[in-house]
Design a protein around this motif. Sequence first.
Motif, PDB file in Angstrom:
ATOM      1  N   LEU A 158      78.955  19.458  52.267  1.00  0.00           N
ATOM      2  CA  LEU A 158      79.081  20.043  53.386  1.00  0.00           C
ATOM      3  C   LEU A 158      79.603  18.828  54.367  1.00  0.00           C
ATOM      4  N   ARG A 159      79.264  17.636  54.292  1.00  0.00           N
ATOM      5  CA  ARG A 159      79.907  16.714  55.128  1.00  0.00           C
ATOM      6  C   ARG A 159      81.215  16.683  54.828  1.00  0.00           C
ATOM      7  N   GLY A 160      81.855  17.073  53.858  1.00  0.00           N
ATOM      8  CA  GLY A 160      83.303  16.754  53.444  1.00  0.00           C
ATOM      9  C   GLY A 160      84.359  18.193  54.122  1.00  0.00           C
ATOM     10  N   LEU A 415      69.753  17.189  41.712  1.00  0.00           N
ATOM     11  CA  LEU A 415      69.720  15.593  42.219  1.00  0.00           C
ATOM     12  C   LEU A 415      69.031  15.764  43.541  1.00  0.00           C
ATOM     13  N   GLN A 416      69.160  16.748  44.203  1.00  0.00           N
ATOM     14  CA  GLN A 416      68.541  16.922  45.625  1.00  0.00           C
ATOM     15  C   GLN A 416      66.860  16.900  45.130  1.00  0.00           C
ATOM     16  N   VAL A 417      66.338  17.480  44.227  1.00  0.00           N
ATOM     17  CA  VAL A 417      64.966  17.531  44.005  1.00  0.00           C
ATOM     18  C   VAL A 417      64.627  16.024  43.391  1.00  0.00           C
ATOM     19  N   ALA A 418      65.572  15.479  42.742  1.00  0.00           N
ATOM     20  CA  ALA A 418      65.266  13.926  42.257  1.00  0.00           C
ATOM     21  C   ALA A 418      65.062  13.370  43.606  1.00  0.00           C
ATOM     22  N   ARG A 419      65.986  13.352  44.571  1.00  0.00           N
ATOM     23  CA  ARG A 419      65.757  12.573  45.887  1.00  0.00           C
ATOM     24  C   ARG A 419      64.356  12.626  46.377  1.00  0.00           C
ATOM     25  N   TYR A 420      64.155  13.955  46.682  1.00  0.00           N
ATOM     26  CA  TYR A 420      62.648  14.223  47.029  1.00  0.00           C
ATOM     27  C   TYR A 420      61.580  13.603  46.417  1.00  0.00           C
ATOM     28  N   VAL A 422      61.585  11.134  44.239  1.00  0.00           N
ATOM     29  CA  VAL A 422      61.453   9.700  44.282  1.00  0.00           C
ATOM     30  C   VAL A 422      60.868   9.035  45.731  1.00  0.00           C
ATOM     31  N   LYS A 423      61.420   9.832  46.660  1.00  0.00           N
ATOM     32  CA  LYS A 423      61.087   9.530  48.125  1.00  0.00           C
ATOM     33  C   LYS A 423      59.527   9.565  48.105  1.00  0.00           C
ATOM     34  N   THR A 424      59.199  10.792  47.526  1.00  0.00           N
ATOM     35  CA  THR A 424      57.501  11.113  47.555  1.00  0.00           C
ATOM     36  C   THR A 424      56.872  10.381  46.736  1.00  0.00           C
TER      37      THR A 424
HETATM   38  C1  LIG Z   1      68.119  46.314  58.947  1.00  0.00           C
HETATM   39  C2  LIG Z   1      67.164  45.308  58.834  1.00  0.00           C
HETATM   40  C3  LIG Z   1      67.684  44.227  58.154  1.00  0.00           C
HETATM   41  C4  LIG Z   1      66.697  42.906  57.872  1.00  0.00           C
HETATM   42  C5  LIG Z   1      67.539  41.628  57.435  1.00  0.00           C
HETATM   43  C6  LIG Z   1      66.931  41.615  55.904  1.00  0.00           C
HETATM   44  C7  LIG Z   1      67.619  40.521  55.298  1.00  0.00           C
HETATM   45  C8  LIG Z   1      67.255  40.278  53.831  1.00  0.00           C
HETATM   46  C9  LIG Z   1      67.808  41.210  53.061  1.00  0.00           C
HETATM   47  C10 LIG Z   1      67.625  41.331  51.763  1.00  0.00           C
HETATM   48  C11 LIG Z   1      67.119  40.116  50.878  1.00  0.00           C
HETATM   49  C12 LIG Z   1      66.778  40.551  49.584  1.00  0.00           C
HETATM   50  C13 LIG Z   1      67.849  39.998  48.759  1.00  0.00           C
HETATM   51  C14 LIG Z   1      67.795  40.181  47.336  1.00  0.00           C
HETATM   52  C15 LIG Z   1      68.502  39.224  46.288  1.00  0.00           C
HETATM   53  C16 LIG Z   1      69.835  39.030  46.610  1.00  0.00           C
HETATM   54  C17 LIG Z   1      70.327  37.509  45.740  1.00  0.00           C
HETATM   55  C18 LIG Z   1      71.660  37.661  44.994  1.00  0.00           C
HETATM   56  C19 LIG Z   1      72.769  37.529  46.179  1.00  0.00           C
HETATM   57  C20 LIG Z   1      73.151  36.181  46.368  1.00  0.00           C
HETATM   58  C21 LIG Z   1      74.365  35.935  46.958  1.00  0.00           C
HETATM   59  C22 LIG Z   1      74.779  34.458  47.254  1.00  0.00           C
HETATM   60  C23 LIG Z   1      75.935  34.280  47.365  1.00  0.00           C
HETATM   61  C24 LIG Z   1      76.411  32.647  47.397  1.00  0.00           C
HETATM   62  C25 LIG Z   1      76.457  32.238  48.862  1.00  0.00           C
HETATM   63  C26 LIG Z   1      77.001  30.763  48.912  1.00  0.00           C
HETATM   64  O1  LIG Z   1      77.093  30.076  47.819  1.00  0.00           O
HETATM   65  S1  LIG Z   1      76.885  29.941  50.289  1.00  0.00           S
HETATM   66  C27 LIG Z   1      77.388  28.284  49.949  1.00  0.00           C
HETATM   67  C28 LIG Z   1      76.107  27.553  49.413  1.00  0.00           C
HETATM   68  N1  LIG Z   1      76.588  26.338  49.326  1.00  0.00           N
HETATM   69  C29 LIG Z   1      75.659  25.337  49.084  1.00  0.00           C
HETATM   70  O2  LIG Z   1      74.325  25.427  48.763  1.00  0.00           O
HETATM   71  C30 LIG Z   1      76.166  23.614  48.987  1.00  0.00           C
HETATM   72  C31 LIG Z   1      75.253  22.907  48.473  1.00  0.00           C
HETATM   73  N2  LIG Z   1      75.608  21.571  49.021  1.00  0.00           N
HETATM   74  C32 LIG Z   1      74.456  20.895  49.521  1.00  0.00           C
HETATM   75  O3  LIG Z   1      73.191  21.568  49.567  1.00  0.00           O
HETATM   76  C33 LIG Z   1      74.787  19.858  49.966  1.00  0.00           C
HETATM   77  O4  LIG Z   1      74.821  18.636  48.789  1.00  0.00           O
HETATM   78  C34 LIG Z   1      73.553  19.157  50.850  1.00  0.00           C
HETATM   79  C35 LIG Z   1      72.390  18.848  50.335  1.00  0.00           C
HETATM   80  C36 LIG Z   1      73.709  20.277  51.848  1.00  0.00           C
HETATM   81  C37 LIG Z   1      74.360  17.749  51.742  1.00  0.00           C
HETATM   82  O5  LIG Z   1      74.581  16.844  50.875  1.00  0.00           O
HETATM   83  P1  LIG Z   1      74.420  15.332  51.624  1.00  0.00           P
HETATM   84  O6  LIG Z   1      74.928  14.302  50.824  1.00  0.00           O
HETATM   85  O7  LIG Z   1      75.007  15.398  52.992  1.00  0.00           O
HETATM   86  O8  LIG Z   1      72.909  15.208  51.942  1.00  0.00           O
HETATM   87  P2  LIG Z   1      71.774  14.388  51.489  1.00  0.00           P
HETATM   88  O9  LIG Z   1      72.381  12.954  52.068  1.00  0.00           O
HETATM   89  O10 LIG Z   1      71.900  14.396  49.942  1.00  0.00           O
HETATM   90  O11 LIG Z   1      70.652  14.845  52.207  1.00  0.00           O
HETATM   91  C38 LIG Z   1      70.623  14.888  53.602  1.00  0.00           C
HETATM   92  C39 LIG Z   1      69.069  15.020  53.850  1.00  0.00           C
HETATM   93  O12 LIG Z   1      69.084  16.663  53.986  1.00  0.00           O
HETATM   94  C40 LIG Z   1      68.283  17.125  53.271  1.00  0.00           C
HETATM   95  N3  LIG Z   1      68.631  18.564  52.783  1.00  0.00           N
HETATM   96  C41 LIG Z   1      69.720  18.789  52.029  1.00  0.00           C
HETATM   97  N4  LIG Z   1      69.804  20.034  52.192  1.00  0.00           N
HETATM   98  C42 LIG Z   1      68.590  20.678  52.601  1.00  0.00           C
HETATM   99  C43 LIG Z   1      68.346  21.838  52.956  1.00  0.00           C
HETATM  100  N5  LIG Z   1      69.038  23.036  52.228  1.00  0.00           N
HETATM  101  N6  LIG Z   1      67.098  22.020  53.480  1.00  0.00           N
HETATM  102  C44 LIG Z   1      66.335  21.210  53.918  1.00  0.00           C
HETATM  103  N7  LIG Z   1      66.730  19.804  54.029  1.00  0.00           N
HETATM  104  C45 LIG Z   1      68.036  19.442  53.118  1.00  0.00           C
HETATM  105  C46 LIG Z   1      67.996  16.271  52.083  1.00  0.00           C
HETATM  106  O13 LIG Z   1      66.764  16.164  51.544  1.00  0.00           O
HETATM  107  C47 LIG Z   1      67.883  14.957  53.017  1.00  0.00           C
HETATM  108  O14 LIG Z   1      66.906  14.494  53.421  1.00  0.00           O
HETATM  109  P3  LIG Z   1      66.303  13.107  53.319  1.00  0.00           P
HETATM  110  O15 LIG Z   1      64.970  13.363  54.153  1.00  0.00           O
HETATM  111  O16 LIG Z   1      66.207  12.569  52.026  1.00  0.00           O
HETATM  112  O17 LIG Z   1      67.618  12.324  53.949  1.00  0.00           O
END
Ligand SMILES: CCCCCCCC/C=C\CCCCCCCCCCCCCCCC(=O)SCCNC(=O)CCNC(=O)[C@H](O)C(C)(C)COP(=O)(O)OP(=O)(O)OC[C@H]1O[C@@H](n2cnc3c(N)ncnc32)[C@H](O)[C@@H]1OP(=O)(O)O
Length: 634
Positions: A158-160, A415-420, A422-424
């Motif tokens: 995402l940072r990219g 790898l996100q799980v592993a990061r968590y 290792v840290k823990t």
């Molecule tokens: C009328 C009434 C309305 C009411 C409303 C109702 C709403 C609900 C209705 C129905 C619900 C029922 C649903 C039924 C089921 C449906 C399911 C099926 C349909 C699904 C359809 C989905 C379609 C798909 C959509 C997509 O794909 S969206 C795009 C998704 N993209 C990603 O996931 C990107 C993945 N990449 C990453 O996550 C990145 O690698 C990264 C981790 C975000 C960033 O990497 P980066 O290298 O920059 O970070 P790190 O250095 O690795 O980590 C930095 C620190 O951040 C922490 N971290 C990272 N991610 C998270 C997170 N997500 N949350 C919290 N913390 C996070 C990480 O741990 C690091 O922390 P640190 O302390 O160790 O530094």
Amino acid sequence: MSKEIYENPDLKKERQNCPFNKEEITHLLDGGKEKTIERKQLENYILSDEQLKDAVPMEYLSHADKYAEELRKACLLMHKLADSPAGQVPTLRALMGAGLGSAVLKEGNPLALHYVMFIPALMGQGTIDQQAKWLEKAYNLNMIGTYAQTELGHGTFLRGLETRATYDPKTQEFILESPSLTAYKWWPGSLGKTANYAVVMAQLYTKGKCEGTHPFMVQLRDEETHEPLPGIVNMWLNPVCISSYIHYGTYVKPTNSKLSYATMVFVRVVVCQDVTTNLRKAVTIATRYSCVRRQSELKPGDREPQVMDYQAQQNKLLPPLAATFAFQLAADHLWNLYHTANNNIEQGDLELLPDLHGLSCALKALCSSEAANFVEVCRQSCGGHGYMSCSNFPRIYGQVTAAETYEGENTVLWLQVARYLVKTRKEQSGGLSVKYLIGEEKGPKTVDTTLEGIVKLYRRAAVGLVDVAIAELDKSGRKGEAPHDAWNHAAVYLIKAAQAHARLFVVESFVDSLKEGKLSAPVRTVLSQLCELFIIYWLLERSGDFFLCSNLTKQDLLLLNSKYVELLAAIRPQAVNLVDSFDLRDEVLNSPLGCWDGNVYQRLFDEAAKSPLNQSNVHESFHKYLKPLLKSNL
Ligand SMILES: CCCCCCCC/C=C\CCCCCCCCCCCCCCCC(=O)SCCNC(=O)CCNC(=O)[C@H](O)C(C)(C)COP(=O)(O)OP(=O)(O)OC[C@H]1O[C@@H](n2cnc3c(N)ncnc32)[C@H](O)[C@@H]1OP(=O)(O)O
Ligand SMILES: Cc1cc2nc3c(=O)[nH]c(=O)nc-3n(C[C@H](O)[C@H](O)[C@H](O)COP(=O)(O)OP(=O)(O)OC[C@H]3O[C@@H](n4cnc5c(N)ncnc54)[C@H](O)[C@@H]3O)c2cc1C
């Protein structure tokens, strides 16, 4: 005279003398008797509507006609939402994803992203004023939104992301632009033809400085004409930053930058339930078919046996049957953790966020990958008929394998799980889901193959593999490798540790649920057999992890294998009764192989007859192409 309801005699025999109350399991899976009543009412309300039935099988329509037909039904479903007997949100949840909705919208729900990501993004990241402005409009379907994060060039990192949102203090506007081809938003559901708004993730630039990715509300199309707004291709739009961090021209850092990832966490949590629903469908289809299908010769001279009587077939289908319970119970635990963590976050307490992130990544990656493998095994277990489009296996498999990629590609999540972990482990900190990392199993590493003993082995493997990964990291560090290189060179061990952590959580959820659950003796017996079968199955599949981290011996493995095959034989007589307990209607299964009545061959024949190619004896292409060839004397 009432028409005799056909029931395949083999299935009828399978259902005789069921030793447990099927409804008790149905209520367990639904979350209680009232939920079952509500679900069945809703199913009748939706599936009885003739306008929601397909005039012709979807596979015979063009791409554009499929889209139009699914949109027609999706809009009709939204109208029915308002009058639903089960209430709006339970109906909505039932209509999204693999359950009831997919019985009507077989090619996919054009409005899914509006509810599964667009509204949750507003709810989780919008300011009060923004929610007041947009949520009602979104609830009332006066706008259709999507979640536009992934670009042609970036989905994981995402940072990219390249899409830029530059704040202009003079006009107090953000200018969104896609600076390159690879910056084009790519993949977001509904973006192509349906949505007129989007939450767009973009790099926020203000005063010449990049403040990282932030969500922006962007109007894509004119609300009346649905024409793309001017310049939409260049993304020169007049967006608004959601959860605005620009106060009087100055950027104010959010309390926690990770909160912008909240929508992804929500979807990962619900995906665990969704893939489990798909797996339940595949197991039901394959199990019923395997009790109808008779093939080959087991005992010389005897009648062809039901293929479910082969131990090899039981080995294919009973572990996935057990997995549906294991994943459901784990998904329930994760859903509860999500709610607890979210309530705390709303009070400003972020302590559980790392646990929730770690666990949601772990379970989403585990449940989606295991379910995909099990669905393919179910398909193969049905031979040629399992390969047919009308079996519904191709569609179920496509839906489950998609979940291995979207919402975070599984390797990245491991790898996100592993990061968590290792840290823990290093900080000896962490709360809910890594308690065993802290209070690891002490004492001699002798093995006992009772249920408790096997769970202890899973704990030892989970802790032991984290320690092996940390030892690898430290070894690289001592060799002078930079941390990022050390991390990359330990990836294989890091992923194994993450997967062992996820398996332990599923195993403990299953065992604990049986301990805590108020179950009748017969239900407890059959679920305990499934639990023991499943945790032995996984141990046998991953025995290397256990050899590495405990005193498991060859004798122990042979003993566990004997126990495993005994459990296959013990559970076999209840296979059909267990899948009947899922209470999946034929319309939801959408497969002639899995219908309740087992009338497989007639239904296969009826499906084949629907093909346009079977509407005439000689297709026109014969005269155009084949006949000239036949006459050409090549
Ligand atoms: C009328 C009434 C309305 C009411 C409303 C109702 C709403 C609900 C209705 C129905 C619900 C029922 C649903 C039924 C089921 C449906 C399911 C099926 C349909 C699904 C359809 C989905 C379609 C798909 C959509 C997509 O794909 S969206 C795009 C998704 N993209 C990603 O996931 C990107 C993945 N990449 C990453 O996550 C990145 O690698 C990264 C981790 C975000 C960033 O990497 P980066 O290298 O920059 O970070 P790190 O250095 O690795 O980590 C930095 C620190 O951040 C922490 N971290 C990272 N991610 C998270 C997170 N997500 N949350 C919290 N913390 C996070 C990480 O741990 C690091 O922390 P640190 O302390 O160790 O530094
Ligand atoms: C059916 C479907 C629906 C989707 N819907 C949406 C949507 O509505 N909105 C949206 O924004 N997106 C959506 N997506 C996009 C989805 O979120 C991305 O495809 C996903 O996040 C993976 O990113 P990617 O495609 O860039 O793959 P990449 O990250 O390029 O993955 C390619 C390979 O690189 C590896 N890799 C990448 N980073 C690392 C790393 N740090 N360490 C080790 N290996 C790495 C991966 O493991 C993988 O093997 C959808 C995708 C699908 C398939």
